[in-house]
Design an enzyme around this catalytic site. Structure first.
Site, PDB file in Angstrom:
ATOM      1  N   LYS A  85       0.867  -1.175   0.000  1.00  0.00           N
ATOM      2  CA  LYS A  85       0.000   0.000   0.000  1.00  0.00           C
ATOM      3  C   LYS A  85       0.905   1.228   0.000  1.00  0.00           C
ATOM      4  O   LYS A  85       1.790   1.353   0.853  1.00  0.00           O
ATOM      5  CB  LYS A  85      -0.902  -0.012   1.229  1.00  0.00           C
ATOM      6  CG  LYS A  85      -2.011   1.029   1.212  1.00  0.00           C
ATOM      7  CD  LYS A  85      -3.089   0.653   0.186  1.00  0.00           C
ATOM      8  CE  LYS A  85      -4.329   1.523   0.325  1.00  0.00           C
ATOM      9  NZ  LYS A  85      -5.103   1.213   1.535  1.00  0.00           N
ATOM     10  N   HIS A  86       0.712   2.099  -0.967  1.00  0.00           N
ATOM     11  CA  HIS A  86       1.520   3.311  -1.089  1.00  0.00           C
ATOM     12  C   HIS A  86       3.016   2.989  -1.099  1.00  0.00           C
ATOM     13  O   HIS A  86       3.816   3.616  -0.391  1.00  0.00           O
ATOM     14  CB  HIS A  86       1.171   4.307   0.010  1.00  0.00           C
ATOM     15  CG  HIS A  86      -0.248   4.781  -0.046  1.00  0.00           C
ATOM     16  ND1 HIS A  86      -0.809   5.312  -1.194  1.00  0.00           N
ATOM     17  CD2 HIS A  86      -1.228   4.786   0.883  1.00  0.00           C
ATOM     18  CE1 HIS A  86      -2.072   5.627  -0.955  1.00  0.00           C
ATOM     19  NE2 HIS A  86      -2.357   5.316   0.294  1.00  0.00           N
ATOM     20  N   GLU A 100      -6.687  -3.493  -5.740  1.00  0.00           N
ATOM     21  CA  GLU A 100      -6.451  -2.740  -6.972  1.00  0.00           C
ATOM     22  C   GLU A 100      -5.838  -3.597  -8.074  1.00  0.00           C
ATOM     23  O   GLU A 100      -6.313  -3.617  -9.211  1.00  0.00           O
ATOM     24  CB  GLU A 100      -5.523  -1.547  -6.694  1.00  0.00           C
ATOM     25  CG  GLU A 100      -6.148  -0.435  -5.876  1.00  0.00           C
ATOM     26  CD  GLU A 100      -6.922   0.541  -6.749  1.00  0.00           C
ATOM     27  OE1 GLU A 100      -7.103   0.284  -7.950  1.00  0.00           O
ATOM     28  OE2 GLU A 100      -7.366   1.568  -6.205  1.00  0.00           O
ATOM     29  N   ASN A 109      12.617   5.487   8.027  1.00  0.00           N
ATOM     30  CA  ASN A 109      13.220   4.458   8.867  1.00  0.00           C
ATOM     31  C   ASN A 109      12.320   3.227   8.882  1.00  0.00           C
ATOM     32  O   ASN A 109      11.118   3.347   9.078  1.00  0.00           O
ATOM     33  CB  ASN A 109      13.408   4.975  10.284  1.00  0.00           C
ATOM     34  CG  ASN A 109      14.559   5.960  10.395  1.00  0.00           C
ATOM     35  OD1 ASN A 109      15.645   5.700   9.899  1.00  0.00           O
ATOM     36  ND2 ASN A 109      14.310   7.089  11.046  1.00  0.00           N
ATOM     37  N   HIS A 157      14.701   5.590   0.480  1.00  0.00           N
ATOM     38  CA  HIS A 157      14.012   6.866   0.634  1.00  0.00           C
ATOM     39  C   HIS A 157      13.025   7.114  -0.505  1.00  0.00           C
ATOM     40  O   HIS A 157      13.089   6.451  -1.517  1.00  0.00           O
ATOM     41  CB  HIS A 157      15.025   8.010   0.688  1.00  0.00           C
ATOM     42  CG  HIS A 157      15.848   7.984   1.939  1.00  0.00           C
ATOM     43  ND1 HIS A 157      17.132   7.495   1.976  1.00  0.00           N
ATOM     44  CD2 HIS A 157      15.558   8.358   3.206  1.00  0.00           C
ATOM     45  CE1 HIS A 157      17.603   7.589   3.206  1.00  0.00           C
ATOM     46  NE2 HIS A 157      16.673   8.104   3.978  1.00  0.00           N
TER      47      HIS A 157
END
Length: 528
Positions: A279-280, A332, A422, A528
């Site tokens: 998710k995301h 999705e 993190n 990141h």
């Protein structure tokens, strides 16, 4: 620049002969004189299409194994001459240079040659010289010359000629000119990148990247952002090469999240059935199981709330039982190496669910580069393909991890590699039971993951969260004992982390005090 320009003379020289004969016949039927070279001329002539050899026009034979054949004023003068410039017209008349109104060229297959592992000499011989030179010349002179570099544009060319009585319009020529320069730019990018890689130049003075449009999107991350999806020409399994069997068009966010899920599940190629739910762009559940259905159920039980509307990736072909389980909630995208008839029948009733199959998993050890735009430039780095074998782990505590803990620690470490920093990942018996991602404080990530596990325990009616008796992975070292102690409070019994902090001794002492086993990897996995 005139609008309509009649097409009387064409030069065709193609490596990819797809559609060549149909195009040649269509041009000949419209009274266009065709010039050609080598294999293209032979193919046209063998099909009964009238063609004139470029060597006849230039007065020079092809030479040097075909390296020199079109690099001649009779060719480039015909491509570059401005037909409304009296000096250019006079030069053409004085030197017997005939105008070339259409150039059809596709280039030596350099990218394909390199992709199949050709050696240096073969790759060099597949660097086209005459083709790019002609393309650039014709595209520059698009006021008078039409340049076609893609087979996909043959049909559009013929439609343009039919609609304009054998002429091409300025807007059409300008569009094809842009495509021509984009093609030569992509070609040069492929050559320069290959040369840098082959010669070991990790940071060449100039880098170029190119792609081919696969999909224009309704919007990007948000509706006010325009977006498009480009492929890089590789054929490795993944979202860019997958077959979509059903569902509406993939969105920008779908593609980004599906790629993240598939990248992680590919870490488990050749292993027990595994499932990843994302998710995301962050995994919210990852698990192994005796079957795919069991792996999905265990991944789902890590964070059922986040799994709603998520992306599911599998390391085995999707079967009917797993499809039935997935179909119980809104999902999705599902991406897997394949899908059987039963699975497709289940998903057929879910018209908004996208099913993608890839005919394999990605190579988790394959290198590559990651590009990120920053203000005024780009950051380029190697893809993180770092992996740790069990015998590379260094035990630093008095308590030694058990074999079961070591297997879970390695699993947790693999998942943590794909969680935004993190990153904290709790694992128990081959399944994530808590994931903390993207926090500014590692302690916060530790506590968030534990809190999610507590919430799931309550939802499942369990007496204690599954973090009790779990192991925990941290993508980077614990700079202080606080994060490690928070994991111990959540019930973790073993820890895997890179080590390397100035306060490692304090962290190790804290682990010993609360009876944790801890191993160092010597490798960090920031994401990141």
């Amino acid at each position: 620049m005139p609008d309509l320009v009649p097409l009387k003379r064409a030069l065709i020289s193609v490596s990819d002969k797809t559609g060549l004969l149909d195009l040649g016949r269509a041009l000949a039927d419209r009274g266009v004189e065709i010039l050609s070279t080598g294999g293209s001329a032979k193919a046209l002539r063998d099909a009964g299409i009238a063609v004139r050899d470029v060597a006849e026009v230039t007065g020079f034979p092809e030479m040097m194994d075909g390296r020199v054949k079109t690099l001649h004023p009779m060719v480039h003068g015909g491509l570059l001459a401005l037909r409304d410039n009296p000096d250019h017209v006079k030069a053409m008349e004085d030197h017997g240079i005939g105008g070339i109104d259409l150039l059809v060229v596709n280039l030596y297959p350099f990218e394909a040659t390199v992709a199949r592992g050709a050696d240096w000499d073969e790759a060099i011989e597949n660097i086209d010289i005459g083709g790019p030179a002609m393309i650039r010349a014709a595209a520059k002179n698009h006021g008078f010359v039409t340049t076609v570099v893609d087979v996909e544009d043959y049909a559009a060319l013929l439609v343009e000629l039919d609609e304009n009585g054998g002429q091409t319009g300025a807007a059409f020529r300008r569009t094809l000119s842009q495509r021509a320069y984009a093609r030569t730019a992509a070609y040069d990018a492929a050559v320069s990148t290959w040369m840098a890689d082959t010669t070991g130049d990790a940071a060449p003075r100039r880098r170029a990247v190119a792609g081919t449009l696969k999909q224009t999107m309704r919007y990007g991350e948000n509706p006010h952002q325009a977006a498009a999806f480009y492929t890089d020409g590789t054929d490795a399994p993944g979202v860019a090469t997958a077959t979509q069997h059903q569902g509406k068009e993939l969105s920008y966010n779908n593609i980004n999240d599906t790629d993240a899920a598939f990248e992680l599940v590919s870490e488990f190629a050749g292993e027990d059935p595994a499932c990843v739910i994302v998710k995301h762009a962050n995994p919210c559940g990852v698990a192994r199981g005796g079957t795919l259905a069991e792996a999905y159920a265990r991944a789902y039980d890590c964070d059922r709330v986040s799994a709603f509307g998520g992306i599911v990736a599998l390391n085995r072909p999707l079967d009917g039982a797993t499809a039935e389980a997935i179909a119980q909630i809104f999902t999705e995208v599902v991406i897997a190496p394949g899908a059987d008839d039963d699975a497709r029948a289940v998903f057929a009733a879910k018209k908004n669910l996208r099913l993608l199959t890839t005919d394999g998993l990605a190579d988790a050890r394959a290198g590559g580069r990651v590009w990120r735009q920053v203000s005024g430039g780009y950051l380029v780095q190697d893809k993180d393909v770092g992996q740790i074998a069990l015998d590379q782990l260094r035990v630093v505590t008095k308590v030694q991890p058990t074999e079961a803990q070591l297997n879970d620690l390695r699993f947790a470490w693999t998942v943590a590699k794909h969680v935004k920093s993190n990153a904290i990942v709790y694992v128990k018996d081959g399944a994530t039971v808590g994931v903390g991602a993207g926090q500014m404080s590692r302690v916060d990530s530790t506590r968030i993951a534990a809190r999610k596990a507590q919430d799931m325990a309550e939802a499942l009616g369990l007496s204690a969260p599954l973090t009790q008796g779990s192991v925990v992975a941290s993508d980077a070292f614990f700079p202080f004992p606080d994060g490690l102690l928070a994991a111990a409070e959540a019930g973790a019994t073993a820890v895997i982390q890179p080590g390397g902090s100035m306060r490692d001794d304090a962290v190790i002492a804290a682990a010993d005090e609360v009876g944790l086993a801890m191993v160092f990897t010597g490798m960090r996995h920031f994401r990141h």
